[in-house]
Design a protein around this motif. Structure first.
Motif, PDB file in Angstrom:
ATOM      1  N   LEU A  58       4.636   4.552  -2.613  1.00 47.88           N
ATOM      2  CA  LEU A  58       4.056   5.378  -1.546  1.00 47.88           C
ATOM      3  C   LEU A  58       2.644   4.916  -1.208  1.00 47.88           C
ATOM      4  CD1 LEU A  58       5.224   8.986  -2.456  1.00 47.88           C
ATOM      5  CD2 LEU A  58       5.837   7.696  -0.417  1.00 47.88           C
ATOM      6  N   CYS A  59       1.864   4.590  -2.227  1.00 54.89           N
ATOM      7  CA  CYS A  59       0.501   4.092  -2.001  1.00 54.89           C
ATOM      8  C   CYS A  59       0.537   2.794  -1.200  1.00 54.89           C
ATOM      9  CB  CYS A  59      -0.220   3.864  -3.324  1.00 54.89           C
ATOM     10  SG  CYS A  59      -0.586   5.378  -4.233  1.00 54.89           S
ATOM     11  N   ASN A  60       1.408   1.890  -1.582  1.00 54.27           N
ATOM     12  CA  ASN A  60       1.519   0.614  -0.871  1.00 54.27           C
ATOM     13  C   ASN A  60       1.922   0.815   0.585  1.00 54.27           C
ATOM     14  OD1 ASN A  60       0.795  -0.804  -3.161  1.00 54.27           O
ATOM     15  ND2 ASN A  60       2.905  -1.239  -3.760  1.00 54.27           N
ATOM     16  N   GLU A  61       2.877   1.712   0.850  1.00 52.33           N
ATOM     17  CA  GLU A  61       3.329   1.981   2.214  1.00 52.33           C
ATOM     18  C   GLU A  61       2.198   2.509   3.091  1.00 52.33           C
ATOM     19  OE1 GLU A  61       6.761   4.514   2.338  1.00 52.33           O
ATOM     20  OE2 GLU A  61       7.897   3.206   1.001  1.00 52.33           O
ATOM     21  N   ALA A  62       1.275   3.255   2.489  1.00 49.15           N
ATOM     22  CA  ALA A  62       0.162   3.837   3.242  1.00 49.15           C
ATOM     23  C   ALA A  62      -1.103   2.986   3.152  1.00 49.15           C
ATOM     24  CB  ALA A  62      -0.123   5.243   2.742  1.00 49.15           C
ATOM     25  N   SER A  63      -0.980   1.787   2.592  1.00 45.25           N
ATOM     26  CA  SER A  63      -2.121   0.872   2.422  1.00 45.25           C
ATOM     27  C   SER A  63      -3.262   1.520   1.650  1.00 45.25           C
ATOM     28  CB  SER A  63      -2.614   0.373   3.783  1.00 45.25           C
ATOM     29  OG  SER A  63      -1.585  -0.311   4.458  1.00 45.25           O
ATOM     30  N   CYS A  64      -2.909   2.244   0.594  1.00 49.48           N
ATOM     31  CA  CYS A  64      -3.894   2.896  -0.278  1.00 49.48           C
ATOM     32  C   CYS A  64      -3.813   2.252  -1.663  1.00 49.48           C
ATOM     33  CB  CYS A  64      -3.601   4.384  -0.404  1.00 49.48           C
ATOM     34  SG  CYS A  64      -3.766   5.317   1.114  1.00 49.48           S
ATOM     35  N   SER A  65      -4.907   2.317  -2.375  1.00 50.95           N
ATOM     36  CA  SER A  65      -4.947   1.769  -3.723  1.00 50.95           C
ATOM     37  C   SER A  65      -4.346   2.760  -4.710  1.00 50.95           C
ATOM     38  CB  SER A  65      -6.391   1.455  -4.121  1.00 50.95           C
ATOM     39  OG  SER A  65      -6.435   1.088  -5.479  1.00 50.95           O
ATOM     40  N   ALA A  66      -3.360   2.333  -5.459  1.00 46.93           N
ATOM     41  CA  ALA A  66      -2.737   3.193  -6.463  1.00 46.93           C
ATOM     42  C   ALA A  66      -3.701   3.538  -7.598  1.00 46.93           C
ATOM     43  CB  ALA A  66      -1.479   2.534  -7.015  1.00 46.93           C
ATOM     44  N   THR A  67      -4.801   2.787  -7.748  1.00 48.94           N
ATOM     45  CA  THR A  67      -5.762   3.091  -8.806  1.00 48.94           C
ATOM     46  C   THR A  67      -6.513   4.389  -8.523  1.00 48.94           C
ATOM     47  OG1 THR A  67      -7.488   1.756  -7.768  1.00 48.94           O
ATOM     48  CG2 THR A  67      -6.083   0.663  -9.414  1.00 48.94           C
ATOM     49  N   ASP A  68      -6.511   4.851  -7.266  1.00 53.49           N
ATOM     50  CA  ASP A  68      -7.169   6.115  -6.914  1.00 53.49           C
ATOM     51  C   ASP A  68      -6.199   7.290  -6.898  1.00 53.49           C
ATOM     52  OD1 ASP A  68      -9.630   4.839  -6.636  1.00 53.49           O
ATOM     53  OD2 ASP A  68      -9.250   4.359  -4.527  1.00 53.49           O
ATOM     54  N   ALA A  69      -4.956   7.054  -7.284  1.00 55.10           N
ATOM     55  CA  ALA A  69      -3.946   8.113  -7.251  1.00 55.10           C
ATOM     56  C   ALA A  69      -4.260   9.195  -8.280  1.00 55.10           C
ATOM     57  CB  ALA A  69      -2.563   7.530  -7.502  1.00 55.10           C
ATOM     58  N   VAL A  70      -4.084  10.429  -7.869  1.00 49.69           N
ATOM     59  CA  VAL A  70      -4.199  11.589  -8.749  1.00 49.69           C
ATOM     60  C   VAL A  70      -2.868  11.781  -9.467  1.00 49.69           C
ATOM     61  CG1 VAL A  70      -4.501  14.108  -8.762  1.00 49.69           C
ATOM     62  CG2 VAL A  70      -5.936  12.688  -7.292  1.00 49.69           C
ATOM     63  N   GLY A  71      -1.795  11.421  -8.793  1.00 46.81           N
ATOM     64  CA  GLY A  71      -0.443  11.568  -9.317  1.00 46.81           C
ATOM     65  C   GLY A  71       0.483  11.825  -8.157  1.00 46.81           C
ATOM     66  N   GLY A  72       1.696  12.182  -8.468  1.00 48.34           N
ATOM     67  CA  GLY A  72       2.675  12.435  -7.426  1.00 48.34           C
ATOM     68  C   GLY A  72       3.587  13.579  -7.804  1.00 48.34           C
ATOM     69  N   LEU A  73       4.344  14.026  -6.812  1.00 49.59           N
ATOM     70  CA  LEU A  73       5.315  15.085  -7.016  1.00 49.59           C
ATOM     71  C   LEU A  73       6.635  14.681  -6.376  1.00 49.59           C
ATOM     72  CD1 LEU A  73       3.163  18.215  -6.048  1.00 49.59           C
ATOM     73  CD2 LEU A  73       3.669  17.392  -8.355  1.00 49.59           C
ATOM     74  N   ARG A  74       7.709  15.010  -7.033  1.00 49.41           N
ATOM     75  CA  ARG A  74       9.044  14.918  -6.440  1.00 49.41           C
ATOM     76  C   ARG A  74       9.516  16.345  -6.282  1.00 49.41           C
ATOM     77  NH1 ARG A  74      14.418  15.270  -7.718  1.00 49.41           N
ATOM     78  NH2 ARG A  74      15.806  13.820  -6.580  1.00 49.41           N
ATOM     79  N   ILE A  75       9.762  16.757  -5.037  1.00 48.93           N
ATOM     80  CA  ILE A  75      10.141  18.134  -4.751  1.00 48.93           C
ATOM     81  C   ILE A  75      11.566  18.157  -4.214  1.00 48.93           C
ATOM     82  CG2 ILE A  75       9.594  20.222  -3.452  1.00 48.93           C
ATOM     83  CD1 ILE A  75       6.685  19.088  -3.249  1.00 48.93           C
TER      84      ILE A  75
END
Length: 177
Positions: A58-75
């Motif tokens: 998801l980070c790559n698709e949005a051109s964001c750095s995964a190192t800044d990720a807080v986390g993710g959710l699967r709903i």
């Protein structure tokens, strides 16, 4: 940039706290039409760590750095409104831009494109703002207790507010493997 302040960790903990099985009751008011609908949903929310393949993708698709990720959710959501049932699975990744703000990337499974929203975490309330196609949605999530969560959503367009909804959600327990 990897943020590790106390405020940042509170944000991580807020996302982790979403995990579990939830029962949701929703009332939606369509302001222009003057009518309302009630619905209910069963939710299964799974927290995904920052190193999870889905978060990185998801980070790559949005051109964001995964190192800044807080986390993710699967709903995983099974909803019933007016006697009609629908099932939807959505993946979310939260990307911090500072201690209180960031981007929330969402992608329903089976869809080709993800959507990027802005989020702000303030006074233990998460506010998510999404703008697309001339519409602006502002959603808020907060906990009353560990087992009771509230959500509101207001949808606005060029002519003002068009829809408002309120959800009360009760945690039913952990997700069973």
């Amino acid at each position: 940039m990897s943020l590790q302040s106390d405020l940042f960790m509170q944000n991580v903990n807020f996302f982790k706290k979403q995990e579990g099985r939830w029962f949701s009751q929703r009332t939606t008011h369509y302001l222009k039409a003057g009518n309302s609908k009630a619905g209910k949903s069963d939710l299964e929310v799974t927290y995904m760590d920052v190193g999870t393949d889905a978060v990185i993708q998801l980070c790559n698709e949005a051109s964001c750095s995964a190192t800044d990720a807080v986390g993710g959710l699967r709903i995983a959501q099974k909803s019933t409104v007016d006697g009609q049932t629908r099932t939807l699975v959505t993946l979310l990744a939260a990307i911090a831009t500072d201690d209180d703000n960031g981007k929330l990337i969402s992608k329903p499974e089976g869809k080709a494109r993800s959507q990027v929203s802005q989020y702000r975490f303030e006074n233990e309330v998460l506010t998510i703002v999404t703008a697309a196609d001339g519409l602006r949605a502002e959603e808020r999530w907060w906990f009353i207790t560990d087992k009771l969560r509230m959500r509101t959503n207001v949808l606005s367009g060029d002519q003002g507010q068009t829809m408002a909804s309120f959800c009360s959600e009760i945690r039913l327990g952990d997700i069973k493997p």
